[in-house]
Design a protein around this motif. Structure first.
Motif, PDB file in Angstrom:
ATOM      1  N   THR A 153       0.985  -1.239  -0.300  1.00 57.45           N
ATOM      2  CA  THR A 153       0.029   0.262  -0.130  1.00 57.45           C
ATOM      3  C   THR A 153       0.656   1.403   0.099  1.00 57.45           C
ATOM      4  N   ALA A 154       1.919   1.005   0.737  1.00 53.39           N
ATOM      5  CA  ALA A 154       2.996   2.536   0.897  1.00 53.39           C
ATOM      6  C   ALA A 154       3.487   2.815  -0.154  1.00 53.39           C
ATOM      7  N   ALA A 155       3.667   1.539  -0.985  1.00 54.40           N
ATOM      8  CA  ALA A 155       4.741   1.568  -2.563  1.00 54.40           C
ATOM      9  C   ALA A 155       3.723   2.177  -3.495  1.00 54.40           C
ATOM     10  N   GLY A 156       2.019   1.600  -3.590  1.00 58.04           N
ATOM     11  CA  GLY A 156       1.428   2.012  -4.038  1.00 58.04           C
ATOM     12  C   GLY A 156       1.254   3.297  -4.193  1.00 58.04           C
ATOM     13  N   VAL A 157       1.355   3.836  -2.954  1.00 56.97           N
ATOM     14  CA  VAL A 157       1.084   5.343  -2.660  1.00 56.97           C
ATOM     15  C   VAL A 157       1.967   6.656  -2.874  1.00 56.97           C
ATOM     16  N   PHE A 158       2.818   5.564  -2.913  1.00 57.84           N
ATOM     17  CA  PHE A 158       4.196   6.486  -3.413  1.00 57.84           C
ATOM     18  C   PHE A 158       4.181   6.733  -5.066  1.00 57.84           C
ATOM     19  N   THR A 159       4.338   5.463  -5.784  1.00 63.48           N
ATOM     20  CA  THR A 159       3.924   5.354  -7.078  1.00 63.48           C
ATOM     21  C   THR A 159       2.492   6.537  -7.845  1.00 63.48           C
ATOM     22  N   ASN A 160       1.629   5.879  -7.464  1.00 59.24           N
ATOM     23  CA  ASN A 160       0.388   7.236  -7.086  1.00 59.24           C
ATOM     24  C   ASN A 160       0.766   8.409  -7.096  1.00 59.24           C
ATOM     25  N   THR A 161       1.390   8.719  -6.627  1.00 55.48           N
ATOM     26  CA  THR A 161       1.616  10.004  -6.419  1.00 55.48           C
ATOM     27  C   THR A 161       2.957  10.651  -7.350  1.00 55.48           C
ATOM     28  N   VAL A 162       4.174   9.716  -7.889  1.00 60.09           N
ATOM     29  CA  VAL A 162       5.153  10.053  -8.806  1.00 60.09           C
ATOM     30  C   VAL A 162       4.390  10.338 -10.199  1.00 60.09           C
ATOM     31  N   PHE A 163       3.521   9.198 -10.589  1.00 57.65           N
ATOM     32  CA  PHE A 163       3.127   9.565 -11.717  1.00 57.65           C
ATOM     33  C   PHE A 163       1.729  10.767 -11.440  1.00 57.65           C
ATOM     34  N   GLY A 164       1.235  10.908 -10.557  1.00 59.88           N
ATOM     35  CA  GLY A 164       0.325  11.887 -11.158  1.00 59.88           C
ATOM     36  C   GLY A 164       1.027  13.601 -11.446  1.00 59.88           C
ATOM     37  N   LEU A 165       2.085  13.592 -10.538  1.00 63.83           N
ATOM     38  CA  LEU A 165       2.670  14.858 -10.891  1.00 63.83           C
ATOM     39  C   LEU A 165       3.496  14.622 -12.106  1.00 63.83           C
ATOM     40  N   ILE A 166       4.073  13.585 -13.014  1.00 66.11           N
ATOM     41  CA  ILE A 166       4.275  13.374 -14.276  1.00 66.11           C
ATOM     42  C   ILE A 166       3.181  13.808 -15.218  1.00 66.11           C
ATOM     43  N   LEU A 167       1.801  12.810 -14.993  1.00 64.87           N
ATOM     44  CA  LEU A 167       0.991  13.519 -15.225  1.00 64.87           C
ATOM     45  C   LEU A 167       0.670  14.850 -15.738  1.00 64.87           C
ATOM     46  N   ALA A 168       0.775  15.307 -13.909  1.00 61.85           N
ATOM     47  CA  ALA A 168      -0.135  17.279 -14.124  1.00 61.85           C
ATOM     48  C   ALA A 168       0.933  18.310 -14.936  1.00 61.85           C
ATOM     49  N   TYR A 169       1.939  17.965 -15.413  1.00 63.53           N
ATOM     50  CA  TYR A 169       3.133  18.545 -15.389  1.00 63.53           C
ATOM     51  C   TYR A 169       2.638  17.857 -16.990  1.00 63.53           C
ATOM     52  N   THR A 170       3.008  17.113 -17.098  1.00 64.98           N
ATOM     53  CA  THR A 170       2.353  16.942 -18.572  1.00 64.98           C
ATOM     54  C   THR A 170       0.785  17.331 -18.752  1.00 64.98           C
ATOM     55  N   TYR A 171       0.358  17.254 -18.709  1.00 62.87           N
ATOM     56  CA  TYR A 171      -1.465  18.249 -18.525  1.00 62.87           C
ATOM     57  C   TYR A 171      -1.507  20.104 -18.828  1.00 62.87           C
ATOM     58  N   ILE A 172      -0.590  19.925 -17.888  1.00 66.81           N
ATOM     59  CA  ILE A 172      -0.182  21.756 -17.691  1.00 66.81           C
ATOM     60  C   ILE A 172       0.540  22.033 -18.493  1.00 66.81           C
ATOM     61  N   ALA A 173       1.594  21.358 -19.348  1.00 66.68           N
ATOM     62  CA  ALA A 173       2.338  21.496 -20.686  1.00 66.68           C
ATOM     63  C   ALA A 173       0.879  21.660 -22.400  1.00 66.68           C
ATOM     64  N   LEU A 174      -0.367  20.637 -21.783  1.00 68.51           N
ATOM     65  CA  LEU A 174      -0.865  20.116 -23.480  1.00 68.51           C
ATOM     66  C   LEU A 174      -1.983  21.408 -22.808  1.00 68.51           C
ATOM     67  N   TRP A 175      -1.775  21.715 -21.770  1.00 70.19           N
ATOM     68  CA  TRP A 175      -2.785  22.475 -21.666  1.00 70.19           C
ATOM     69  C   TRP A 175      -2.739  24.490 -22.173  1.00 70.19           C
ATOM     70  N   ASP A 176      -1.169  23.992 -21.830  1.00 71.46           N
ATOM     71  CA  ASP A 176      -1.212  25.833 -21.932  1.00 71.46           C
ATOM     72  C   ASP A 176      -0.755  25.647 -23.714  1.00 71.46           C
ATOM     73  N   GLN A 177      -0.849  25.208 -24.338  1.00 74.72           N
ATOM     74  CA  GLN A 177      -0.499  24.832 -25.868  1.00 74.72           C
ATOM     75  C   GLN A 177      -1.962  24.864 -26.214  1.00 74.72           C
ATOM     76  N   LYS A 178      -3.201  24.041 -25.825  1.00 76.38           N
ATOM     77  CA  LYS A 178      -4.307  24.220 -25.685  1.00 76.38           C
ATOM     78  C   LYS A 178      -5.330  24.601 -24.436  1.00 76.38           C
ATOM     79  N   PRO A 179      -5.737  25.911 -24.204  1.00 72.25           N
ATOM     80  CA  PRO A 179      -6.371  26.149 -23.521  1.00 72.25           C
ATOM     81  C   PRO A 179      -8.275  25.698 -23.874  1.00 72.25           C
ATOM     82  N   HIS A 180      -8.775  24.995 -22.589  1.00 73.76           N
ATOM     83  CA  HIS A 180      -9.933  24.795 -22.439  1.00 73.76           C
ATOM     84  C   HIS A 180     -10.344  23.430 -23.713  1.00 73.76           C
ATOM     85  N   LEU A 181      -8.844  22.842 -23.683  1.00 72.89           N
ATOM     86  CA  LEU A 181      -9.278  21.010 -24.199  1.00 72.89           C
ATOM     87  C   LEU A 181     -10.302  20.502 -24.003  1.00 72.89           C
ATOM     88  N   GLY A 182     -11.378  19.874 -24.866  1.00 70.82           N
ATOM     89  CA  GLY A 182     -11.947  18.788 -24.012  1.00 70.82           C
ATOM     90  C   GLY A 182     -13.182  19.752 -22.973  1.00 70.82           C
TER      91      GLY A 182
END
Length: 266
Positions: free
Chosen positions: A25-54
């Motif tokens: 469970t602890a490993a899962g929390v860590f993994t989800n948090t790390v992947f969340g950070l990666i995806l969050a910054y990826t989405y930020i970059a994508l939405w900066d280029q495509k505001p109001h996407l979807g």
């Protein structure tokens, strides 16, 4: 013991069982948090280029990321031990013991999975979501009614998720190994639930089709409820209809399997 008390006890047992995997469970929390950070910054970059996407703004897109990380294990979008254990019991013939229990096979495994899902939500889903809320601006509702509606959508998503995976596991009655079906279901779930990208982003007919599939009731629709982008009753009706249809289909397949198929290994 009454049937309600029996399945409540089974669900509680499922919760306690998965609560014992503390390191995982602890490993899962860590993994989800790390992947969340990666995806969050990826989405930020994508939405900066495509505001109001979807139809989302950047804050909503980041919120969607962390809802996804909170629900990934809760709704077993990537699979869980429950269906893996069920497939193994079918393969070895131990399922015969389950069939002789004075309990309904489908309801027994549903209760087990609901106990697992509740633990995953509390034990593995909440902390990554809180980390996301601390690190990023998020579009969170201010009223308790939206949170309550979101939890209803999550519970309905749990049932839909189980119904899909139960059907997948039952295929082992006819196959020597259900691994291939499990992998196909995993890929479909990751793509069609909105875990890779919100389904609102998908263009044209593709977007229309994936939003009608049962997997959209796992992440996309609960997330839209939390973000205030969904018609509540239409969402509940969609999830409820798929839950009833898939559970009914699972019961039909179960009946055909137990009557006509020799249990493998038994």
């Amino acid at each position: 013991m009454g049937s309600g008390r029996l399945y409540t006890a089974v669900a509680a047992g499922g919760f306690r069982r998965y609560a014992t995997y503390r390191v995982a469970t602890a490993a899962g929390v860590f993994t989800n948090t790390v992947f969340g950070l990666i995806l969050a910054y990826t989405y930020i970059a994508l939405w900066d280029q495509k505001p109001h996407l979807g139809g989302y703004d950047r804050t909503q897109a980041v919120t969607y990321v962390w809802v996804g990380q909170a629900l990934l294990s809760t709704l077993a979008i990537g699979g869980s031990r429950v269906e893996t254990e069920l497939m193994e019991r079918i393969r070895t013939g131990d399922i015969a013991v389950d069939l002789y229990r004075p309990a309904d096979l489908q309801l027994w495994w549903l209760a087990t999975d609901l106990g697992r899902a509740l633990f995953e939500l509390v034990g593995r889903g909440v902390l990554p979501f809180l980390c996301g809320a601390l690190l990023f601006p998020m579009a969170l509702p201010g009223g308790w009614t939206t949170w309550a509606a979101f939890l209803v959508a999550v519970v309905l998503g749990m049932v839909v998720s189980f119904a899909i995976r139960y059907l997948m596991a039952l295929s082992t009655f006819w196959l020597l190994d259900g691994t291939g079906v499990a992998q196909i279901t995993l890929l479909a779930g990751m793509f069609a639930s909105g875990m890779m990208l919100p389904l609102n982003v998908f263009p044209g007919a593709l977007g229309d089709v994936v939003r009608l599939l049962p997997w959209s009731g796992l992440l996309q629709r609960p997330a839209d409820v939390l973000l205030g982008e969904a018609d509540l009753w239409a969402t509940f009706a969609f999830q409820g209809a798929w839950a009833v249809a898939l559970l009914a289909l699972g019961r039909l397949v179960q009946s055909a399997a137990t009557r006509r198929v020799v249990v493998q290994g038994g």
